[in-house]
Design a protein around this motif. Structure first.
Motif, PDB file in Angstrom:
ATOM      1  N   ARG A   1       0.744  -1.139   0.063  1.00  0.00           N
ATOM      2  CA  ARG A   1       0.143   0.069  -0.130  1.00  0.00           C
ATOM      3  C   ARG A   1       0.745   1.499  -0.009  1.00  0.00           C
ATOM      4  NH1 ARG A   1      -4.122  -0.129   4.755  1.00  0.00           N
ATOM      5  NH2 ARG A   1      -2.134   0.568   5.836  1.00  0.00           N
ATOM      6  N   ASP A   2       2.004   1.232   0.613  1.00  0.00           N
ATOM      7  CA  ASP A   2       2.802   2.212   0.686  1.00  0.00           C
ATOM      8  C   ASP A   2       3.586   2.780  -0.700  1.00  0.00           C
ATOM      9  OD1 ASP A   2       3.808   2.781   3.922  1.00  0.00           O
ATOM     10  OD2 ASP A   2       3.201   0.768   3.439  1.00  0.00           O
TER      11      ASP A   2
ATOM     12  N   GLU B   1       3.010   5.973  -3.011  1.00  0.00           N
ATOM     13  CA  GLU B   1       4.033   6.881  -3.589  1.00  0.00           C
ATOM     14  C   GLU B   1       3.801   6.911  -5.162  1.00  0.00           C
ATOM     15  OE1 GLU B   1       6.849   4.922  -0.444  1.00  0.00           O
ATOM     16  OE2 GLU B   1       7.479   4.274  -2.580  1.00  0.00           O
ATOM     17  N   THR B   2       3.559   5.928  -5.652  1.00  0.00           N
ATOM     18  CA  THR B   2       3.205   5.895  -7.132  1.00  0.00           C
ATOM     19  C   THR B   2       1.996   7.123  -7.517  1.00  0.00           C
ATOM     20  OG1 THR B   2       3.732   3.486  -7.383  1.00  0.00           O
ATOM     21  CG2 THR B   2       2.260   4.618  -9.212  1.00  0.00           C
ATOM     22  N   VAL B   3       0.960   7.217  -6.652  1.00  0.00           N
ATOM     23  CA  VAL B   3      -0.111   8.172  -7.024  1.00  0.00           C
ATOM     24  C   VAL B   3       0.471   9.552  -6.853  1.00  0.00           C
ATOM     25  CG1 VAL B   3      -2.181   9.062  -5.878  1.00  0.00           C
ATOM     26  CG2 VAL B   3      -1.996   6.766  -5.997  1.00  0.00           C
ATOM     27  N   LEU B   4       1.301   9.816  -5.844  1.00  0.00           N
ATOM     28  CA  LEU B   4       2.090  11.089  -5.679  1.00  0.00           C
ATOM     29  C   LEU B   4       3.106  11.279  -6.972  1.00  0.00           C
ATOM     30  CD1 LEU B   4       2.791  11.258  -1.974  1.00  0.00           C
ATOM     31  CD2 LEU B   4       1.151  12.680  -3.218  1.00  0.00           C
ATOM     32  N   LEU B   5       3.749  10.342  -7.348  1.00  0.00           N
ATOM     33  CA  LEU B   5       4.611  10.485  -8.637  1.00  0.00           C
ATOM     34  C   LEU B   5       3.787  11.126  -9.576  1.00  0.00           C
ATOM     35  CD1 LEU B   5       7.189   7.577  -8.163  1.00  0.00           C
ATOM     36  CD2 LEU B   5       7.800   9.975  -7.806  1.00  0.00           C
ATOM     37  N   GLY B   6       2.578  10.199 -10.061  1.00  0.00           N
ATOM     38  CA  GLY B   6       1.671  10.783 -10.903  1.00  0.00           C
ATOM     39  C   GLY B   6       1.234  12.156 -10.854  1.00  0.00           C
ATOM     40  N   LEU B   7       0.548  12.612  -9.899  1.00  0.00           N
ATOM     41  CA  LEU B   7       0.287  13.902  -9.703  1.00  0.00           C
ATOM     42  C   LEU B   7       1.331  14.839  -9.600  1.00  0.00           C
ATOM     43  CD1 LEU B   7      -2.141  15.303  -8.510  1.00  0.00           C
ATOM     44  CD2 LEU B   7      -0.900  14.899  -5.983  1.00  0.00           C
TER      45      LEU B   7
ATOM     46  N   ALA C   1      -3.838   5.402  -1.497  1.00  0.00           N
ATOM     47  CA  ALA C   1      -4.409   4.090  -2.038  1.00  0.00           C
ATOM     48  C   ALA C   1      -5.937   3.954  -2.441  1.00  0.00           C
ATOM     49  CB  ALA C   1      -3.835   3.027  -1.087  1.00  0.00           C
ATOM     50  N   ARG C   2      -6.414   4.712  -1.355  1.00  0.00           N
ATOM     51  CA  ARG C   2      -8.075   4.718  -1.866  1.00  0.00           C
ATOM     52  C   ARG C   2      -8.337   5.331  -3.112  1.00  0.00           C
ATOM     53  NH1 ARG C   2      -9.258   5.329   2.936  1.00  0.00           N
ATOM     54  NH2 ARG C   2      -9.875   7.703   3.038  1.00  0.00           N
TER      55      ARG C   2
END
Length: 374
Positions: free
Chosen positions: A174-175, A179-185, A270-271
């Motif tokens: 989940r961590d 991180e992947t979501v923040l990198l995409g953002l 993650a959600r």
């Protein structure tokens, strides 16, 4: 007394994924849709009645039983993948699944070959078989992290093909998803990038090859599972090296966000990934259905019909057309699609748009033409 809660959590996650793998295998290897044929292939239907003479009992040779499916774990030796390997080794035999492992030697650190040999030894001790160590050459395209990832997945795909594996398990937690979501953002990417990593994704010729059982499990649970099972783990120094973007995000960015916003940031990200994935899947389906309606008899995209579509649907159609023309998906960014979109929505006689992969997009006679350039 049952296993430690951390061990129980990782085993349950792996058990669920293995059940999914078995379901997929049974679906692809299902006999015939003919009810009579299906009934004849049932084990109880294959028993020979006593009144049937031996010479006529089997007019055709009996079918060979299908081999047990093989599931591989991609293991670096770190806590996440070692926890995954241990859970696979425990759960797979109970379901009649063969369990093996692959470790990839990227050759980016001194002694990486020795580390790979240690991982093979640890996987052997868990009872996995087959086990393979694969050395790769990491290129430069897309930066060091992307190049290493491309080399790693190429090696895993090849290993799956060699061994005939039904699936490869990956230890992303989940961590990692947060991180992947923040990198995409941070890249200003669209909703597909914000959806992070899929629980199930594909490789060449296998659209459900990769499985990520731990996307709902935090990194500390995986590490705790290793500790209580006395599993040795290897901590990759690259994971704490500030030269790498993900490392800086992990050790500086996320802690700063949690300090400012409070605990629960990782869970919320993650959600967000799952919600974004659901939306992105729906838009992709819409775009796939709409594409045929915006092409003329010659298969060219009609700008007037594209204009009438919602921007999110229209840009998905444009993106797919650019990829089909040869633009690398990983190099095709939102700014490229925005420029092409202006040929549809803001036509002022502008010239051709150059896209990655030497692809050119231009408007001709009310049609959007996307093709390989000279």
């Amino acid at each position: 007394m049952g296993p430690h809660p951390a061990v129980a959590a990782i085993r349950l996650a792996v058990r669920r994924v293995l059940h999914d793998v078995l379901t997929d295998v049974q679906r692809t290897e299902a006999p015939s849709a003919d009810p009579q044929r299906s009934e004849a292939l049932r084990p109880e239907a294959q028993r020979i009645p006593e009144h049937v003479p031996p010479s006529t009992a089997h007019p055709h040779p009996p079918r060979e039983p299908a081999a047990s499916p093989l599931v591989l774990v991609a293991c670096s030796g770190g806590a996440d993948s070692m926890a995954l390997a241990s859970a696979l080794a425990f759960e797979a035999p109970k379901l009649g699944i063969r369990a093996g492992g692959v470790t990839v030697d990227h050759g980016l650190q001194d002694g990486s070959d020795l580390r790979a040999a240690e991982v093979v030894s640890r996987l052997t001790a868990l009872g996995l078989d087959p086990i393979e160590s694969v050395a790769v050459d990491v290129g430069r395209d897309g930066g060091p992290e992307a190049a290493a990832r491309d080399a790693r997945y190429g090696a895993l795909d090849a290993a799956a093909d060699r061994h005939g594996a039904s699936a490869i398990l990956l230890g992303h937690t989940r961590d990692d998803q947060a991180e992947t979501v923040l990198l995409g953002l941070a890249r200003g990417s669209g909703i597909r990038s914000l959806s992070g990593m899929a629980a199930v994704s594909g490789g060449p010729g296998a659209d459900r090859r990769y499985r990520r059982p731990f996307l709902h499990i935090d990194r500390q649970t995986a590490r705790k599972a290793c500790m209580v099972q006395s599993l040795p783990v290897w901590d990759d120094p690259h994971n704490t090296d500030p030269a790498y973007t993900r490392s800086r995000l992990r050790h500086e960015g996320l802690p700063a966000l949690e300090k400012a916003l409070g605990k629960g940031v990782v869970e919320a990200l993650a959600r967000t990934a799952q919600l974004s994935r659901d939306d992105a899947d729906a838009l992709d389906h819409w775009a796939a259905q709409a594409e045929a309606s915006v092409r003329d008899a010659a298969g060219l995209l009609e700008c007037a019909k594209l204009y009438a579509l919602p921007p999110a649907v229209r840009r998905r159609i444009v993106r797919r057309a650019a990829i089909d023309a040869g633009a690398p998906a990983g190099a095709l960014f939102a700014r490229h699609l925005e420029e092409v979109d202006r040929l549809i929505t803001g036509w002022r006689g502008q010239g051709a748009i150059n896209l990655p992969g030497k692809v050119v997009a231009q408007r001709q006679g009310g049609r959007l033409v996307i093709r390989q350039g000279c």
